[in-house]
Scaffold this motif. Structure first.
Motif, PDB file in Angstrom:
ATOM      1  N   ILE A   1       0.822  -1.211   0.000  1.00 31.87           N
ATOM      2  CA  ILE A   1       0.000   0.000   0.000  1.00 31.87           C
ATOM      3  C   ILE A   1       0.857   1.262   0.000  1.00 31.87           C
ATOM      4  CG2 ILE A   1      -1.703   1.311   1.343  1.00 31.87           C
ATOM      5  CD1 ILE A   1      -2.836  -1.363   2.294  1.00 31.87           C
ATOM      6  N   VAL A   2       1.903   1.298   0.811  1.00 33.12           N
ATOM      7  CA  VAL A   2       2.762   2.483   0.876  1.00 33.12           C
ATOM      8  C   VAL A   2       3.444   2.723  -0.464  1.00 33.12           C
ATOM      9  CG1 VAL A   2       4.774   3.510   1.998  1.00 33.12           C
ATOM     10  CG2 VAL A   2       3.114   2.209   3.360  1.00 33.12           C
ATOM     11  N   GLU A   3       3.930   1.657  -1.096  1.00 28.56           N
ATOM     12  CA  GLU A   3       4.580   1.806  -2.404  1.00 28.56           C
ATOM     13  C   GLU A   3       3.590   2.279  -3.465  1.00 28.56           C
ATOM     14  OE1 GLU A   3       6.588  -1.759  -3.492  1.00 28.56           O
ATOM     15  OE2 GLU A   3       7.845  -1.809  -1.688  1.00 28.56           O
ATOM     16  N   ILE A   4       2.349   1.790  -3.388  1.00 34.38           N
ATOM     17  CA  ILE A   4       1.326   2.236  -4.338  1.00 34.38           C
ATOM     18  C   ILE A   4       1.111   3.742  -4.203  1.00 34.38           C
ATOM     19  CG2 ILE A   4      -1.139   2.135  -4.888  1.00 34.38           C
ATOM     20  CD1 ILE A   4      -1.043  -0.849  -4.184  1.00 34.38           C
ATOM     21  N   PHE A   5       0.995   4.219  -2.953  1.00 34.29           N
ATOM     22  CA  PHE A   5       0.775   5.651  -2.729  1.00 34.29           C
ATOM     23  C   PHE A   5       1.951   6.476  -3.265  1.00 34.29           C
ATOM     24  CE2 PHE A   5      -2.061   4.796   1.233  1.00 34.29           C
ATOM     25  CZ  PHE A   5      -3.045   4.319   0.393  1.00 34.29           C
ATOM     26  N   GLN A   6       3.157   5.961  -3.112  1.00 34.34           N
ATOM     27  CA  GLN A   6       4.334   6.691  -3.582  1.00 34.34           C
ATOM     28  C   GLN A   6       4.381   6.785  -5.103  1.00 34.34           C
ATOM     29  OE1 GLN A   6       7.473   4.415  -1.757  1.00 34.34           O
ATOM     30  NE2 GLN A   6       7.311   5.490   0.218  1.00 34.34           N
ATOM     31  N   LYS A   7       3.835   5.786  -5.785  1.00 39.22           N
ATOM     32  CA  LYS A   7       3.891   5.749  -7.251  1.00 39.22           C
ATOM     33  C   LYS A   7       2.731   6.475  -7.925  1.00 39.22           C
ATOM     34  CE  LYS A   7       6.480   1.404  -7.620  1.00 39.22           C
ATOM     35  NZ  LYS A   7       6.491   0.036  -8.202  1.00 39.22           N
ATOM     36  N   ILE A   8       1.680   6.800  -7.171  1.00 40.29           N
ATOM     37  CA  ILE A   8       0.491   7.423  -7.775  1.00 40.29           C
ATOM     38  C   ILE A   8       0.823   8.728  -8.502  1.00 40.29           C
ATOM     39  CG2 ILE A   8      -1.703   8.578  -7.239  1.00 40.29           C
ATOM     40  CD1 ILE A   8      -2.211   6.412  -5.169  1.00 40.29           C
TER      41      ILE A   8
ATOM     42  N   GLY B   1     -24.253   3.899   3.701  1.00 42.68           N
ATOM     43  CA  GLY B   1     -24.441   4.722   2.516  1.00 42.68           C
ATOM     44  C   GLY B   1     -24.046   6.162   2.780  1.00 42.68           C
ATOM     45  N   TYR B   2     -24.374   6.671   3.977  1.00 44.39           N
ATOM     46  CA  TYR B   2     -23.940   8.005   4.394  1.00 44.39           C
ATOM     47  C   TYR B   2     -22.420   8.128   4.297  1.00 44.39           C
ATOM     48  CZ  TYR B   2     -27.269  11.305   6.518  1.00 44.39           C
ATOM     49  OH  TYR B   2     -28.193  12.286   6.743  1.00 44.39           O
ATOM     50  N   MET B   3     -21.729   7.101   4.800  1.00 41.75           N
ATOM     51  CA  MET B   3     -20.259   7.136   4.814  1.00 41.75           C
ATOM     52  C   MET B   3     -19.689   7.080   3.412  1.00 41.75           C
ATOM     53  SD  MET B   3     -19.739   4.473   7.961  1.00 41.75           S
ATOM     54  CE  MET B   3     -20.992   4.419   9.238  1.00 41.75           C
ATOM     55  N   PHE B   4     -20.241   6.218   2.557  1.00 40.20           N
ATOM     56  CA  PHE B   4     -19.755   6.146   1.177  1.00 40.20           C
ATOM     57  C   PHE B   4     -20.026   7.458   0.442  1.00 40.20           C
ATOM     58  CE2 PHE B   4     -19.906   1.393   1.555  1.00 40.20           C
ATOM     59  CZ  PHE B   4     -18.586   1.178   1.208  1.00 40.20           C
ATOM     60  N   LEU B   5     -21.166   8.080   0.704  1.00 40.19           N
ATOM     61  CA  LEU B   5     -21.453   9.371   0.089  1.00 40.19           C
ATOM     62  C   LEU B   5     -20.418  10.407   0.525  1.00 40.19           C
ATOM     63  CD1 LEU B   5     -23.146  11.323  -1.551  1.00 40.19           C
ATOM     64  CD2 LEU B   5     -24.758  11.481   0.360  1.00 40.19           C
ATOM     65  N   ALA B   6     -20.040  10.372   1.804  1.00 38.43           N
ATOM     66  CA  ALA B   6     -19.008  11.291   2.293  1.00 38.43           C
ATOM     67  C   ALA B   6     -17.669  11.034   1.612  1.00 38.43           C
ATOM     68  CB  ALA B   6     -18.870  11.154   3.810  1.00 38.43           C
ATOM     69  N   LEU B   7     -17.313   9.752   1.457  1.00 32.12           N
ATOM     70  CA  LEU B   7     -16.070   9.426   0.751  1.00 32.12           C
ATOM     71  C   LEU B   7     -16.132   9.916  -0.690  1.00 32.12           C
ATOM     72  CD1 LEU B   7     -15.543   5.801   2.108  1.00 32.12           C
ATOM     73  CD2 LEU B   7     -14.068   7.761   2.574  1.00 32.12           C
TER      74      LEU B   7
ATOM     75  N   VAL C   1     -19.320  -5.364   7.818  1.00 33.50           N
ATOM     76  CA  VAL C   1     -19.886  -4.326   6.966  1.00 33.50           C
ATOM     77  C   VAL C   1     -19.060  -3.046   7.003  1.00 33.50           C
ATOM     78  CG1 VAL C   1     -22.221  -5.256   7.135  1.00 33.50           C
ATOM     79  CG2 VAL C   1     -21.478  -3.528   8.770  1.00 33.50           C
ATOM     80  N   ALA C   2     -18.286  -2.859   8.075  1.00 33.41           N
ATOM     81  CA  ALA C   2     -17.407  -1.693   8.141  1.00 33.41           C
ATOM     82  C   ALA C   2     -16.183  -1.864   7.252  1.00 33.41           C
ATOM     83  CB  ALA C   2     -16.964  -1.457   9.586  1.00 33.41           C
ATOM     84  N   ALA C   3     -15.895  -3.103   6.833  1.00 36.75           N
ATOM     85  CA  ALA C   3     -14.685  -3.376   6.062  1.00 36.75           C
ATOM     86  C   ALA C   3     -14.676  -2.641   4.724  1.00 36.75           C
ATOM     87  CB  ALA C   3     -14.530  -4.882   5.838  1.00 36.75           C
ATOM     88  N   GLY C   4     -15.843  -2.551   4.068  1.00 31.43           N
ATOM     89  CA  GLY C   4     -15.902  -1.888   2.778  1.00 31.43           C
ATOM     90  C   GLY C   4     -15.566  -0.416   2.873  1.00 31.43           C
ATOM     91  N   VAL C   5     -16.158   0.269   3.855  1.00 32.59           N
ATOM     92  CA  VAL C   5     -15.880   1.693   4.056  1.00 32.59           C
ATOM     93  C   VAL C   5     -14.413   1.886   4.416  1.00 32.59           C
ATOM     94  CG1 VAL C   5     -16.404   3.716   5.474  1.00 32.59           C
ATOM     95  CG2 VAL C   5     -18.245   2.174   4.764  1.00 32.59           C
ATOM     96  N   TYR C   6     -13.899   1.043   5.316  1.00 35.47           N
ATOM     97  CA  TYR C   6     -12.499   1.179   5.729  1.00 35.47           C
ATOM     98  C   TYR C   6     -11.560   0.962   4.554  1.00 35.47           C
ATOM     99  CZ  TYR C   6      -8.002   0.348   7.873  1.00 35.47           C
ATOM    100  OH  TYR C   6      -6.663   0.420   8.178  1.00 35.47           O
ATOM    101  N   MET C   7     -11.852  -0.019   3.705  1.00 39.49           N
ATOM    102  CA  MET C   7     -10.962  -0.300   2.571  1.00 39.49           C
ATOM    103  C   MET C   7     -10.866   0.902   1.637  1.00 39.49           C
ATOM    104  SD  MET C   7     -10.914  -1.162  -0.914  1.00 39.49           S
ATOM    105  CE  MET C   7     -12.549  -1.792  -1.273  1.00 39.49           C
ATOM    106  N   VAL C   8     -12.000   1.545   1.342  1.00 36.51           N
ATOM    107  CA  VAL C   8     -11.967   2.723   0.469  1.00 36.51           C
ATOM    108  C   VAL C   8     -11.172   3.842   1.139  1.00 36.51           C
ATOM    109  CG1 VAL C   8     -13.363   4.490  -0.683  1.00 36.51           C
ATOM    110  CG2 VAL C   8     -14.130   2.114  -0.666  1.00 36.51           C
ATOM    111  N   ALA C   9     -11.364   4.031   2.454  1.00 32.19           N
ATOM    112  CA  ALA C   9     -10.616   5.066   3.166  1.00 32.19           C
ATOM    113  C   ALA C   9      -9.126   4.731   3.225  1.00 32.19           C
ATOM    114  CB  ALA C   9     -11.180   5.234   4.575  1.00 32.19           C
ATOM    115  N   ARG C  10      -8.801   3.451   3.421  1.00 35.15           N
ATOM    116  CA  ARG C  10      -7.396   3.028   3.476  1.00 35.15           C
ATOM    117  C   ARG C  10      -6.683   3.304   2.154  1.00 35.15           C
ATOM    118  NH1 ARG C  10      -3.728   2.178   7.161  1.00 35.15           N
ATOM    119  NH2 ARG C  10      -3.369   4.099   6.050  1.00 35.15           N
ATOM    120  N   LEU C  11      -7.386   3.085   1.039  1.00 31.42           N
ATOM    121  CA  LEU C  11      -6.803   3.283  -0.294  1.00 31.42           C
ATOM    122  C   LEU C  11      -7.247   4.611  -0.907  1.00 31.42           C
ATOM    123  CD1 LEU C  11      -7.389  -0.315  -1.749  1.00 31.42           C
ATOM    124  CD2 LEU C  11      -5.357   0.564  -0.588  1.00 31.42           C
ATOM    125  N   TYR C  12      -7.583   5.582  -0.060  1.00 35.66           N
ATOM    126  CA  TYR C  12      -8.189   6.814  -0.575  1.00 35.66           C
ATOM    127  C   TYR C  12      -7.307   7.591  -1.556  1.00 35.66           C
ATOM    128  CZ  TYR C  12     -11.727  10.443  -0.560  1.00 35.66           C
ATOM    129  OH  TYR C  12     -12.722  11.303  -0.951  1.00 35.66           O
TER     130      TYR C  12
END
Length: 642
Positions: free
Chosen positions: A195-202, A312-318, A254-265
């Protein structure tokens, strides 16, 4: 290396209970599960302070060397992952303690398996939160899928429970395949899964595939978090024990989906079109689930639809760019949603797990004061009433919606009104008014034991005070600090109080007959309760249509066309052969054909024994399947790179 113990404690608890639970007993197994989660929480607090300003990356070992890249197993502690870990383990510990009281009547029925599954569930979630690469997240992703299947279908003698577990498994497999392809696409773009290497290459990567990769990854989040259109499994998952519902909806799967998007934001930010899709799916799901909750009568399903709506509220915020606000709402939501589920479980326990419909209760306020207070605090927090935690997190999100678009802000406000209405509709019907339960169960209900009430009290305190840490939390996870818009806050609170007032006037004061309203609004009520008929479309239309087509293909294609053609050819050929060779015996060919068919049938009966119902065998099959899938993925990647 202390961080390793955060994730190892639940794993140790799972292994001990799985192998020795039958000997040590159900109560001891429950205590071990609690200790595993509690020690994990203690170590996670240490990692919060250690990694708050300086991230800690732990590389354990090289998993698989490839040409030009080596897959490793490791963990990454930064503010986001360590705080999320602390919240998950804290809430899980309280739910585990509560489950000892909830499952007490089940002791002696191999309940130790339940505690083993809970520990496995927590371990898999921590693997998602803490893994430093997408492969580790994938293993945790599949782990929570397996654990949810086992826990939702725990009451395997109930058809609705086994059906719900299978539906959750199938729906999540659809999302998981999208997630796998998203991981492959990400590797093709960045030549790494770290993940860290991905962020560095973006910043230095220009690829149209980033949009495709993020869409596929989000597809996995849609399945895991029960968003449209992979949503039907989530409310049906309430067939499992209530502690499972609380853990599933508050702190794990169910929190895993929101966390994954935030982790890879940072990756998602590089694909703005994907963020628009995230916002649309989240907004539609928030409204869809809130409408469904207004018409349901199952005590746990109403709260389940609430979870779907809040996710859905959280995904809308993301989608509109407020990562810090989305994750803070995920945190406060974990406290008050777990509280609501545990309060619902206490009511169900008081009636010996026989009553679930809210209209079968009534007047419980004086019999179960702690449960009533807990539910009310959770409901006030969910409705966003000042100064409870939901006010701070939800109003921040609504402010972000208005900053992005008036349409999104209006949708968030409407959902806030519906949320306040449906959760207090449930509270007023269950705890106020006529004691309808006496018509079904003449026994007077009593407050549940302290092993169940103490976790509710602690969660109630957190639901009240957690909102005051909004500024610190958002700053720690790298989000943008936002002042609360006074007009948005006032409007949001007013809308929430209006929803509560309407529910009070209808279901307590009865200024309008609820039965009359239900009759007049019957078409809308049925439409909302049936989830706009999406479940019927899936079950009757898609699944049922598939079965009809399969039967038609069998009878027409297999029996009529294939068997008919073979039988005709068989008769013509051997009649001709008999005319040529007078001594040719057609009966011997008949015997051979029937022997071949009988052999296939008997082989099928032998292979059917693979379905043993034993967890150990299924885990082995799962590991073999994962190895095969990984092998195919690695072979494909190697061919593409070659």
């Amino acid at each position: 290396m202390e961080g390793i113990f955060v994730i190892l404690m639940p794993l140790f608890a799972f292994l001990i209970i799985a192998f020795f639970g039958r000997r040590i007993g159900d109560l001891t197994s429950g205590i071990l599960a609690v200790l595993g989660s509690a020690f994990s929480f203690v170590f996670s607090l240490y990692m919060v302070f250690k990694s708050l300003h300086t991230p800690v990356q732990i590389k354990l070992y090289e998993f698989l060397p490839l040409e030009g890249y080596t897959l490793t197993v490791g963990f990454y502690f930064d503010a986001l992952s360590s705080i999320t870990t602390a919240v998950v383990t804290f809430v899980a510990t309280l739910i585990f303690i509560y489950s000892i009281g909830y499952m007490h009547d089940e002791f002696g029925k191999w309940t130790y398996k339940f505690y083993a599954y809970l520990s496995l569930f927590l371990f898999a979630m921590l693997l998602i939160v803490l893994s430093d690469n997408l492969l580790g997240i994938f293993f945790g992703w599949e782990g929570v899928g397996l654990a949810s299947y086992l826990l939702i279908g725990y009451y395997h003698n109930l058809k609705k429970a086994t059906n719900a577990s299978l539906e959750a498994f199938v729906m999540n497999r659809i999302g998981d395949w999208l997630f796998i392809f998203g991981i492959i696409a990400t590797f093709l773009i960045f030549n790494t899964l770290d993940i860290v290497e991905i962020f560095q290459k973006i910043p230095t990567t220009q690829s149209a595939l980033i949009g495709l990769a993020t869409l596929l990854l989000f597809g996995g989040a849609v399945g895991k978090s029960g968003q449209l259109p992979l949503h039907t499994w989530l409310p049906n998952a309430m067939a499992g024990p209530t502690p499972v519902s609380a853990l599933l909806h508050a702190a794990t799967m169910v929190a895993a989906g929101v966390y994954m998007v935030a982790r890879l934001y940072p990756l998602f930010e590089a694909a703005p079109q994907t963020l628009k899709v995230v916002a649309v799916i989240g907004g539609l799901t928030a409204l869809f689930a809130a409408l469904a909750a207004t018409s349901h009568t199952d005590m746990k399903k109403i709260i389940a639809f609430s979870t779907m709506s809040q996710l859905g509220y959280m995904f809308l915020a993301l989608g509109v760019g407020d990562k810090g606000g989305a994750m803070f709402h995920l945190t406060t939501h974990a406290f008050f949603k777990a509280l609501l589920f545990l309060a619902a479980g206490s009511v169900i326990t008081a009636f010996h797990h026989k009553l679930y419909d809210i209209y079968n209760f009534g007047g419980l306020k004086k019999y179960m004061p702690v449960t009533y207070a807990s539910f009310t605090i959770g409901a006030l927090a969910l409705a966003g009433v000042f100064p409870l935690s939901g006010f701070w997190s939800k109003d921040r999100l609504i402010g972000s919606y208005y900053e992005a678009s008036f349409v999104w802000g209006l949708l968030g406000t409407i959902v806030a009104f519906l949320t306040a209405y449906y959760i207090f509709r449930e509270g007023f019907v269950v705890f106020h008014g006529e004691e309808r339960f006496r018509k079904i169960d003449p026994h007077e209900p009593k407050e549940v034991s302290s092993v169940m009430t103490v976790p509710m009290v602690i969660l109630g305190v957190m639901a009240v005070i957690a909102g005051f840490f909004e500024g610190w939390y958002v700053h720690a996870v790298g989000g943008e600090h936002k002042e609360i818009h006074l007009n948005v806050a006032v409007t949001s609170v007013a809308v929430g109080l209006t929803g509560i007032l309407i529910a009070y006037l209808v279901f307590v004061r009865r200024v309008v007959s609820p039965e009359g309203m239900a009759s007049v609004l019957a078409p809308l009520r049925v439409t909302f309760k049936e989830q706009f008929f999406t479940e019927r479309i899936y079950h009757k239309g898609i699944a049922g249509g598939y079965m009809v087509l399969s039967k038609a293909a069998f009878y027409v294609g297999d029996r009529f066309i294939i068997d008919g053609f073979i039988n005709t050819a068989y008769k013509l050929f051997f009649r001709f052969a008999k005319d040529v060779w007078k001594t040719f015996d057609i009966k011997s060919i008949d015997i051979f054909i029937h022997w071949l068919a009988l052999s296939m049938f008997r082989s099928g009966r032998v292979l059917r024994n693979l379905q043993t119902g034993l967890l150990n065998n299924y885990v082995l099959f799962l590991l073999v399947g994962i190895i095969v899938v990984l092998g195919i993925m690695l072979y494909a990647l190697d061919r593409v790179k070659g």
